[in-house]
Write an enzyme that holds these catalytic residues in place. Structure first.
Site, PDB file in Angstrom:
ATOM      1  N   GLU A   8      -4.080  -4.779  19.160  1.00 58.14           N
ATOM      2  CA  GLU A   8      -2.839  -5.535  18.223  1.00 58.14           C
ATOM      3  C   GLU A   8      -1.909  -4.377  17.881  1.00 58.14           C
ATOM      4  O   GLU A   8      -2.339  -2.599  18.518  1.00 58.14           O
ATOM      5  CB  GLU A   8      -3.840  -5.144  17.041  1.00 58.14           C
ATOM      6  CG  GLU A   8      -3.376  -5.084  15.523  1.00 58.14           C
ATOM      7  CD  GLU A   8      -4.152  -4.942  14.489  1.00 58.14           C
ATOM      8  OE1 GLU A   8      -5.376  -5.960  15.008  1.00 58.14           O
ATOM      9  OE2 GLU A   8      -3.636  -5.069  13.283  1.00 58.14           O
ATOM     10  N   GLU A  46      -7.873 -12.147   9.588  1.00 61.60           N
ATOM     11  CA  GLU A  46      -8.705 -10.842   9.235  1.00 61.60           C
ATOM     12  C   GLU A  46      -9.336 -10.795   8.435  1.00 61.60           C
ATOM     13  O   GLU A  46      -8.940 -11.479   7.159  1.00 61.60           O
ATOM     14  CB  GLU A  46      -7.769  -9.772   9.812  1.00 61.60           C
ATOM     15  CG  GLU A  46      -8.224  -8.529   9.161  1.00 61.60           C
ATOM     16  CD  GLU A  46      -7.592  -7.321   9.402  1.00 61.60           C
ATOM     17  OE1 GLU A  46      -6.379  -6.996   9.045  1.00 61.60           O
ATOM     18  OE2 GLU A  46      -8.195  -5.753   9.427  1.00 61.60           O
ATOM     19  N   ARG A  71       0.313 -11.955  13.640  1.00 60.20           N
ATOM     20  CA  ARG A  71       0.053 -11.357  12.442  1.00 60.20           C
ATOM     21  C   ARG A  71       0.724 -11.190  11.021  1.00 60.20           C
ATOM     22  O   ARG A  71      -0.398 -10.415  10.253  1.00 60.20           O
ATOM     23  CB  ARG A  71      -1.430 -10.036  12.857  1.00 60.20           C
ATOM     24  CG  ARG A  71      -2.139 -10.130  13.825  1.00 60.20           C
ATOM     25  CD  ARG A  71      -1.896  -8.554  14.178  1.00 60.20           C
ATOM     26  NE  ARG A  71      -3.594  -8.832  13.419  1.00 60.20           N
ATOM     27  CZ  ARG A  71      -3.527  -8.282  12.323  1.00 60.20           C
ATOM     28  NH1 ARG A  71      -2.095  -7.310  11.796  1.00 60.20           N
ATOM     29  NH2 ARG A  71      -4.784  -8.252  11.718  1.00 60.20           N
ATOM     30  N   HIS A  96      -2.580   0.406  16.619  1.00 60.75           N
ATOM     31  CA  HIS A  96      -2.259   0.637  14.912  1.00 60.75           C
ATOM     32  C   HIS A  96      -0.464   1.722  15.668  1.00 60.75           C
ATOM     33  O   HIS A  96      -0.504   2.817  15.215  1.00 60.75           O
ATOM     34  CB  HIS A  96      -2.964   1.706  14.616  1.00 60.75           C
ATOM     35  CG  HIS A  96      -2.242   1.493  13.191  1.00 60.75           C
ATOM     36  ND1 HIS A  96      -2.161   2.215  12.736  1.00 60.75           N
ATOM     37  CD2 HIS A  96      -3.106   0.395  11.563  1.00 60.75           C
ATOM     38  CE1 HIS A  96      -1.928   1.664  10.720  1.00 60.75           C
ATOM     39  NE2 HIS A  96      -3.052   0.641  11.073  1.00 60.75           N
ATOM     40  N   TRP A 150       1.817   6.531  12.563  1.00 61.69           N
ATOM     41  CA  TRP A 150       0.533   6.346  12.524  1.00 61.69           C
ATOM     42  C   TRP A 150      -0.018   4.750  11.987  1.00 61.69           C
ATOM     43  O   TRP A 150      -1.059   3.850  12.964  1.00 61.69           O
ATOM     44  CB  TRP A 150       0.382   7.129  10.269  1.00 61.69           C
ATOM     45  CG  TRP A 150      -0.876   6.275  10.244  1.00 61.69           C
ATOM     46  CD1 TRP A 150      -1.748   7.217  10.359  1.00 61.69           C
ATOM     47  CD2 TRP A 150      -1.374   5.384   9.330  1.00 61.69           C
ATOM     48  NE1 TRP A 150      -3.102   6.908   9.357  1.00 61.69           N
ATOM     49  CE2 TRP A 150      -3.108   5.559   9.406  1.00 61.69           C
ATOM     50  CE3 TRP A 150      -1.073   4.324   9.176  1.00 61.69           C
ATOM     51  CZ2 TRP A 150      -4.180   4.536   8.695  1.00 61.69           C
ATOM     52  CZ3 TRP A 150      -1.709   2.696   7.756  1.00 61.69           C
ATOM     53  CH2 TRP A 150      -3.066   3.697   8.431  1.00 61.69           C
ATOM     54  N   ASN A 175       0.631  -1.114   0.265  1.00 61.34           N
ATOM     55  CA  ASN A 175      -0.177  -0.386   0.638  1.00 61.34           C
ATOM     56  C   ASN A 175       0.756   0.998   0.337  1.00 61.34           C
ATOM     57  O   ASN A 175       1.543   1.528   0.834  1.00 61.34           O
ATOM     58  CB  ASN A 175      -0.589   0.231   0.998  1.00 61.34           C
ATOM     59  CG  ASN A 175      -2.032   1.060   0.786  1.00 61.34           C
ATOM     60  OD1 ASN A 175      -2.178   1.787   0.055  1.00 61.34           O
ATOM     61  ND2 ASN A 175      -2.601   0.821   2.672  1.00 61.34           N
ATOM     62  N   ARG A 219     -13.128  -7.030  15.379  1.00 63.27           N
ATOM     63  CA  ARG A 219     -12.336  -5.384  15.706  1.00 63.27           C
ATOM     64  C   ARG A 219     -13.398  -4.251  16.291  1.00 63.27           C
ATOM     65  O   ARG A 219     -14.204  -4.020  14.833  1.00 63.27           O
ATOM     66  CB  ARG A 219     -11.590  -5.592  14.955  1.00 63.27           C
ATOM     67  CG  ARG A 219     -10.267  -4.252  14.972  1.00 63.27           C
ATOM     68  CD  ARG A 219      -9.593  -4.670  13.962  1.00 63.27           C
ATOM     69  NE  ARG A 219     -10.109  -2.938  13.280  1.00 63.27           N
ATOM     70  CZ  ARG A 219      -9.208  -2.358  12.506  1.00 63.27           C
ATOM     71  NH1 ARG A 219      -8.287  -2.834  11.934  1.00 63.27           N
ATOM     72  NH2 ARG A 219      -9.875  -1.562  11.605  1.00 63.27           N
ATOM     73  N   ASP A 256      -7.151  -2.650  17.597  1.00 61.69           N
ATOM     74  CA  ASP A 256      -6.006  -2.053  16.256  1.00 61.69           C
ATOM     75  C   ASP A 256      -5.649  -0.421  17.295  1.00 61.69           C
ATOM     76  O   ASP A 256      -5.875  -0.072  17.235  1.00 61.69           O
ATOM     77  CB  ASP A 256      -6.512  -2.148  15.385  1.00 61.69           C
ATOM     78  CG  ASP A 256      -5.253  -2.465  15.176  1.00 61.69           C
ATOM     79  OD1 ASP A 256      -4.222  -1.241  15.102  1.00 61.69           O
ATOM     80  OD2 ASP A 256      -5.494  -2.888  13.576  1.00 61.69           O
ATOM     81  N   GLU A 315       1.772  -7.468  11.628  1.00 63.33           N
ATOM     82  CA  GLU A 315       1.143  -7.095  10.323  1.00 63.33           C
ATOM     83  C   GLU A 315       2.093  -6.068   9.278  1.00 63.33           C
ATOM     84  O   GLU A 315       2.252  -6.241   7.464  1.00 63.33           O
ATOM     85  CB  GLU A 315      -0.252  -6.223   9.913  1.00 63.33           C
ATOM     86  CG  GLU A 315       0.350  -4.742  10.856  1.00 63.33           C
ATOM     87  CD  GLU A 315      -1.696  -3.972  10.430  1.00 63.33           C
ATOM     88  OE1 GLU A 315      -2.158  -4.781  11.106  1.00 63.33           O
ATOM     89  OE2 GLU A 315      -1.467  -2.502  10.241  1.00 63.33           O
ATOM     90  N   TYR A 351      -7.701   6.528  13.479  1.00 57.92           N
ATOM     91  CA  TYR A 351      -7.735   5.717  12.278  1.00 57.92           C
ATOM     92  C   TYR A 351      -8.913   4.148  12.843  1.00 57.92           C
ATOM     93  O   TYR A 351      -9.656   4.039  14.184  1.00 57.92           O
ATOM     94  CB  TYR A 351      -6.137   4.570  12.790  1.00 57.92           C
ATOM     95  CG  TYR A 351      -6.231   3.186  12.117  1.00 57.92           C
ATOM     96  CD1 TYR A 351      -5.982   2.629  11.017  1.00 57.92           C
ATOM     97  CD2 TYR A 351      -6.989   2.481  13.350  1.00 57.92           C
ATOM     98  CE1 TYR A 351      -5.631   1.892  11.052  1.00 57.92           C
ATOM     99  CE2 TYR A 351      -6.868   0.727  12.888  1.00 57.92           C
ATOM    100  CZ  TYR A 351      -6.250   0.235  11.130  1.00 57.92           C
ATOM    101  OH  TYR A 351      -6.316  -0.684  10.787  1.00 57.92           O
TER     102      TYR A 351
HETATM  103  O1  KDG Z   1      -2.411  -0.714   3.800  1.00 57.50           O
HETATM  104  C1  KDG Z   1      -1.872  -0.420   6.060  1.00 57.50           C
HETATM  105  C2  KDG Z   1      -3.252  -0.537   5.957  1.00 57.50           C
HETATM  106  O2  KDG Z   1      -3.225  -2.896   5.955  1.00 57.50           O
HETATM  107  C3  KDG Z   1      -3.569  -1.127   8.048  1.00 57.50           C
HETATM  108  O3  KDG Z   1      -3.651   0.428   8.094  1.00 57.50           O
HETATM  109  C4  KDG Z   1      -4.707  -2.008   8.247  1.00 57.50           C
HETATM  110  O4  KDG Z   1      -3.750  -2.144  10.156  1.00 57.50           O
HETATM  111  C5  KDG Z   1      -4.123  -2.473   9.713  1.00 57.50           C
HETATM  112  C6  KDG Z   1      -5.652  -3.896   9.652  1.00 57.50           C
HETATM  113  O5  KDG Z   1      -5.791  -4.152  10.869  1.00 57.50           O
HETATM  114  O6  KDG Z   1      -5.941  -4.329   9.121  1.00 57.50           O
HETATM  115 MG    MG Z   2      -3.670  -4.040  12.277  1.00 62.54          MG
END
Ligand code: KDG
Ligand code: MG
Length: 403
Positions: free
Chosen positions: A237, A340, A284, A213, A403, A37, A147, A211, A263, A159
């Site tokens: 998460e 997910e 993850r 993040h 972020w 992304n 979630r 999440d 992730e 977010y």
């Molecule tokens: O490209 C970034 C997203 O995949 C991410 O922000 C999504 O944190 C995410 C999630 O848990 O799905």
């Molecule tokens: Mg995430």
């Protein structure tokens, strides 16, 4: 089974996807997702300029050898661009192997270790009332794990909250990164209230996830974990920036709330300490960002030794080819936890046809040979690449934050 063609298609059916297509002299075709992304063209170039030419003439059956050649042979190992490119090749070769054997990939991986794969979906809202309404809608669709994310009073943007209009959440936008503002204090006060309101309204019968993040320090994450203990979370998460593996020791010392991370990981080395020191409960990592089916299985095998379960990333920026590949792995490993699921924005379904199905909160990859996804190149050509970036986050004083 010589490879005679390997090409990359960058398209935007609902969002940007990079798709690798590999063809053999026997007329078999395999596909793999190479989407990263906001950095899509870097992976496309890595594949087109450096990997596809090396694939021509190779035996498509030699998946492990191809993986090792692309990983060790590059000398410059790991990193999201490299490992997403290697993943796309790996999944395309598993897809071809499945088609050659006339079997779905999960059968080649050892067969079904369960009847279906439990999914977690996303409920969100600008207000708690909106969140509750969305949560109920997901319960009505049969999801067993949800979630929860909500806008934070006092912060303009949070977010995980989609723009009004009911479309699937998509953080990438604009030809330059949008800038968000972040303040930890109101978040830390509000997040436990949000989860408490869900438990009060809906009880304890659904697995709850949240999440963070990557936005907290270790001690802040420890405080959040403690505050959430009465609400019996399935996991929190990415409580802290994922690359700091030892940070999880601090969080772990303070809370029994289960922890998930991975992730943004792209190799087994990114999670080695977290797994072997038992600092997390769920890993993850995803098929498409962590080197494909071959490498992800290795990560999950290591995790199994230490009682860590899988919980693969499955956001909308992982294409249907990636989601399908994840389901084949999820079906076959002993230590599956949860998968997910966000779905894909239309017109992704014009371009990708899938054999997987979802019912009562569980997915099955289907029994089509290979990964069970076909890619329509003509349809993809109708949706050209549309450059977009993930946001940048700044604290109230303007300092760049995670972020
Ligand atoms: O490209 C970034 C997203 O995949 C991410 O922000 C999504 O944190 C995410 C999630 O848990 O799905
Ligand atoms: Mg995430």
């Amino acid at each position: 089974m010589r490879i005679i063609d390997a090409r990359v298609v960058v398209s935007s059916p609902g969002r940007n996807y990079v798709t690798l297509i590999v063809e053999t002299e026997d007329g078999l075709t395999g596909i793999g997702d190479a989407t990263l992304n906001g950095r899509e063209l870097a992976v496309a170039s890595y594949l087109r300029d450096h990997v596809c030419p090396l694939l021509i003439g190779r035996d498509a059956r030699r998946i492990e050898d191809t993986w090792q050649c692309l990983y060790r042979g590059a000398y410059w190992r790991r990193g999201p661009v490299t490992m997403t490119a290697v993943a796309a090749v790996d999944v395309a070769l598993w897809d071809i192997k499945g088609k050659a054997a006339d079997m779905p990939v999960y059968q080649l991986l050892g067969g079904a270790a369960r009847d279906g794969v439990m999914l977690y979906t996303h409920a969100s809202g600008e207000t708690l009332a909106d969140l509750h309404e969305d949560f109920q809608a997901h319960l009505d669709q049969g999801f067993k794990a949800i979630r929860v994310q909500s806008a934070i009073p006092g912060l303009e943007k949070t977010y995980g909250i989609p723009a009004p209009g009911g479309e699937i959440y998509e953080p990438a936008s604009g030809s330059r990164p949008q800038e968000d503002r972040w303040d930890t204090a109101p978040y830390l006060d509000f997040a436990p209230q949000m989860v408490a309101s869900i438990r009060e309204e809906f009880g304890y019968g659904t697995h709850l996830l949240h999440d963070v993040h990557h936005r907290l320090s270790p001690i802040e994450a420890a405080r959040l974990g403690k505050a959430l203990e009465p609400h019996r979370m399935f996991w929190i998460e990415d409580p802290t920036p994922a690359e700091d593996q030892s940070a999880f020791r601090t969080i772990r010392q303070h809370t029994t709330t289960p922890l998930a991370v991975g992730e943004v990981f792209n190799s087994i080395w990114d999670c080695q300490q977290l797994i072997t020191e038992r600092l997390i409960d769920y890993i993850r990592a995803s098929v498409s960002h962590a080197g494909g089916i071959t490498h992800l299985r290795r990560i999950f095998a290591l995790a199994d030794l230490y009682g860590v379960r899988s919980g693969s990333h499955g956001a909308g920026d992982l294409s249907p080819a990636s989601f399908a590949a994840a389901l084949h792995v999820d079906m076959s490993i002993p230590n599956f936890g949860v998968q997910e699921y966000m779905g894909h924005r239309p017109p992704a379904d014009e371009v990708f046809s899938v054999s997987y199905s979802i019912s009562e909160g569980h997915a099955h990859p289907g029994d089509a040979p290979g990964i069970g996804v076909t890619f329509d190149e003509e349809a993809a050509a109708r949706h050209p690449y549309d450059p977009k970036y993930l946001p940048i986050n700044r604290r109230l004083d303007g300092t760049v934050h995670d972020w």
